[in-house]
Design a protein around this motif. Structure first.
Motif, PDB file in Angstrom:
ATOM      1  N   UNK A   9       0.832  -1.188   0.000  1.00 14.50           N
ATOM      2  CA  UNK A   9       0.000   0.000   0.000  1.00 14.50           C
ATOM      3  C   UNK A   9       0.878   1.254   0.000  1.00 14.50           C
ATOM      4  N   UNK A  10       0.984   1.873  -1.157  1.00 15.80           N
ATOM      5  CA  UNK A  10       1.844   3.036  -1.319  1.00 15.80           C
ATOM      6  C   UNK A  10       1.082   4.359  -1.247  1.00 15.80           C
ATOM      7  N   UNK A  11      -0.185   4.301  -0.853  1.00 16.83           N
ATOM      8  CA  UNK A  11      -0.991   5.510  -0.886  1.00 16.83           C
ATOM      9  C   UNK A  11      -0.467   6.560   0.100  1.00 16.83           C
ATOM     10  N   UNK A  12      -0.138   6.125   1.313  1.00 14.58           N
ATOM     11  CA  UNK A  12       0.418   7.051   2.295  1.00 14.58           C
ATOM     12  C   UNK A  12       1.727   7.654   1.813  1.00 14.58           C
ATOM     13  N   UNK A  13       2.534   6.815   1.157  1.00 16.29           N
ATOM     14  CA  UNK A  13       3.808   7.274   0.599  1.00 16.29           C
ATOM     15  C   UNK A  13       3.570   8.359  -0.448  1.00 16.29           C
ATOM     16  N   UNK A  14       2.597   8.107  -1.324  1.00 13.09           N
ATOM     17  CA  UNK A  14       2.298   9.060  -2.385  1.00 13.09           C
ATOM     18  C   UNK A  14       1.728  10.359  -1.813  1.00 13.09           C
ATOM     19  N   UNK A  72       4.575  14.798 -12.558  1.00 10.14           N
ATOM     20  CA  UNK A  72       4.798  14.290 -11.203  1.00 10.14           C
ATOM     21  C   UNK A  72       3.787  13.207 -10.845  1.00 10.14           C
ATOM     22  N   UNK A  73       2.525  13.451 -11.180  1.00 13.34           N
ATOM     23  CA  UNK A  73       1.462  12.495 -10.871  1.00 13.34           C
ATOM     24  C   UNK A  73       1.710  11.155 -11.561  1.00 13.34           C
ATOM     25  N   UNK A  98       6.185   4.739 -10.390  1.00 16.15           N
ATOM     26  CA  UNK A  98       7.150   4.295  -9.381  1.00 16.15           C
ATOM     27  C   UNK A  98       6.506   3.468  -8.277  1.00 16.15           C
ATOM     28  N   UNK A  99       5.319   3.890  -7.841  1.00 14.56           N
ATOM     29  CA  UNK A  99       4.685   3.271  -6.681  1.00 14.56           C
ATOM     30  C   UNK A  99       3.301   2.744  -7.061  1.00 14.56           C
ATOM     31  N   UNK A 121      14.933   9.459  -5.566  1.00 13.59           N
ATOM     32  CA  UNK A 121      14.671   8.926  -6.907  1.00 13.59           C
ATOM     33  C   UNK A 121      13.472   9.629  -7.540  1.00 13.59           C
ATOM     34  N   UNK A 122      12.393   9.735  -6.788  1.00 16.59           N
ATOM     35  CA  UNK A 122      11.180  10.392  -7.280  1.00 16.59           C
ATOM     36  C   UNK A 122      11.476  11.861  -7.616  1.00 16.59           C
ATOM     37  N   UNK A 123      12.176  12.529  -6.717  1.00 12.42           N
ATOM     38  CA  UNK A 123      12.486  13.942  -6.921  1.00 12.42           C
ATOM     39  C   UNK A 123      13.358  14.183  -8.141  1.00 12.42           C
TER      40      UNK A 123
END
Length: 488
Positions: free
Chosen positions: A180-185, A243-244, A250-251, A461-463
């Protein structure tokens, strides 16, 4: 829900060493430059401006002394060493950039006290937060929208952070569930949407205000609120879209439609606000008047017979917030960061002195000959400078320090190569808030890093991927949009 977010960055071993050795290094640099013979082609005043600025920059970066104390020393050192006259050094306190920053603090205090931005955020999420994707897109939109209202990245993060936590709770995100990557996102979007949206509105952070002041003083081009917005907003919007989708790639996110979504707590928080208060209505009217005057700056003479500059509108707006029956603030409630104002004075004085003494032109001529920049065509030069502007936050985490280094330098490069300095300096200013790659790069990052939902590597990485996308968009804009609006 009242939430106060205070984040103080703990210094690591390397930073502690920098702090310890910063003062001796600054004194050593000053002594070397002070005693060396004046190089050919450079004036004595230019040499001394370099000595003062190099010592100050070392102290600002190492944080051996408080930044405002260093700036006060700069104001004294410039005339004392013969780098700049006393009258010019003292006049900096009256520069437009200082007044604009001062007014921005008052406007931010008024908007924060009113609670208008918080009401807007809770309303939108409770009304339209039907799915994972819709919530993520809403949070991007809200961060973009409140950048108009709250001219501080940290203040916006402090306001949005508890709302993000409410959304996490509504989706019942389990931090220990790797699937669950929602919190991360949500947390990473909070960082990126906050910082990237800042680039669209010149008044969204004081460093951008400093940038356009440098552009005006060094090129005689007065960048209006609307000119900045027209040039930067399309780039910002495309970057937020990128970005979206980069985040989704990525996630892996949960299913886009969540039928069991419980937004009762968010709706309850919104319900607690009740009807729109008188303070919110007053803040909304002041904000709309301010925004309207900024937007119509180019036609004010036609409409009113006179024109109020960006600075004058901001000062007028600040005055409205203090006026009896009209405003909502008392002087003691205005959260004016005097230390930042004094820091800006010294930084600005040091930067302008470098230009007026001829040091910047002298140094850049040497740099061009060695790097061959003078032989580059516009687009490759633009691409190189935008890459440096965007990723320079890896070296200088302070947006103000990067501004006083980058903008005068880029203007000098443009003048030496024969290109329009505004065509290079203004887009570079759009990169000042690109501090999205590591937690220590801004207070916004640290606030969201405290959730524990993402690692340093994930943010980096995302940045980097998002900033590379923005860089590509900027280069594309240099041959398309910027040409259409006459910037290039």
């Amino acid at each position: 829900m009242e939430t106060t977010v205070k984040v103080k960055k703990a210094k690591g071993p390397f930073e502690l060493k920098m702090q310890f050795f910063g003062l001796p290094l600054a004194l050593f640099l000053f002594a070397v430059l002070y005693t060396m013979p004046t190089p050919a082609g450079l004036s004595y005043a230019g040499k001394m401006a370099l000595a003062v600025f190099a010592a100050a920059l070392t102290l600002w970066i190492s944080e051996s002394l408080p930044n405002y104390a260093v700036s006060l020393l700069v104001i004294v050192a410039l005339p004392l060493t013969g780098a700049w006259s006393e009258s010019k050094a003292m006049e900096v306190l009256g520069y437009e950039v200082i007044w604009l920053t001062f007014a921005a603090f008052i406007i931010a205090s008024g908007m924060e006290k009113s609670g208008l931005a918080r009401r807007m955020a809770l309303f939108l999420i409770s009304k339209f937060g039907k799915s994972v994707n819709s919530v993520l897109l809403l949070l991007i939109f809200i961060n973009f929208a409140i950048a108009f209202v709250v001219p501080s990245t940290t203040a916006r993060a402090a306001m949005m952070f508890p709302i993000v936590l409410l959304v996490v709770e509504a989706f019942e995100v389990n931090i220990n569930d790797p699937k669950n990557n929602f919190g991360k996102m949500l947390a990473l979007h909070g960082i990126q949407a906050n910082n990237l949206s800042t680039a669209a509105i010149v008044t969204a952070t004081s460093s951008q205000i400093l940038a356009i002041s440098f552009i005006k003083d060094l090129t005689d081009h007065d960048v209006s609120w609307m000119e900045w917005f027209i040039a930067s907003a399309p780039v910002t919007i495309l970057t937020l879209i990128a970005m979206f989708f980069i985040g989704k790639a990525l996630f892996k996110l949960p299913k886009s439609e969540v039928k069991t979504l419980d937004l009762s707590k968010i709706k309850a928080e919104y319900a607690k606000l009740g009807k729109m208060t008188l303070n919110e209505k007053k803040a909304l009217v002041i904000f709309l008047v301010t925004l309207t005057l900024w937007v119509i700056d180019s036609i004010q003479v036609k409409l009113f017979g006179f024109q109020l500059s960006l600075v004058m509108v901001a000062i007028l707006s600040a005055a409205f917030f203090f006026m009896p029956h009209i405003g909502i603030l008392k002087w003691k409630e205005a959260k004016i960061s005097w230390n930042l104002l004094i820091f800006a004075c010294g930084a600005y004085a040091g930067g302008v002195a470098l230009d007026e003494t001829g040091l910047a032109a002298w140094g850049l001529n040497i740099l061009f000959k060695r790097m061959g920049l003078q032989n580059m065509s516009f687009v490759p030069l633009f691409a190189v400078l935008m890459f440096v502007a965007s990723f320079s936050h890896f070296m200088f985490t302070s947006k103000t320090v990067r501004t006083i280094i980058l903008i005068p330098t880029i203007i000098g490069i443009a003048n030496a190569t024969g290109y329009n300095p505004v065509a290079l300096a203004l887009p570079a200013a759009f990169c000042i808030a690109d501090t999205i790659t590591l937690p220590p790069h801004s207070k916004v990052n640290l606030i969201y890093y405290g959730t524990g939902y993402f690692t340093v590597l994930e943010q980096m990485v995302y940045g980097i991927l998002v900033l590379l996308a923005k860089w590509a968009i900027m280069v594309l804009a240099s041959v398309t949009w910027f040409k259409v609006i006459g910037l290039v």
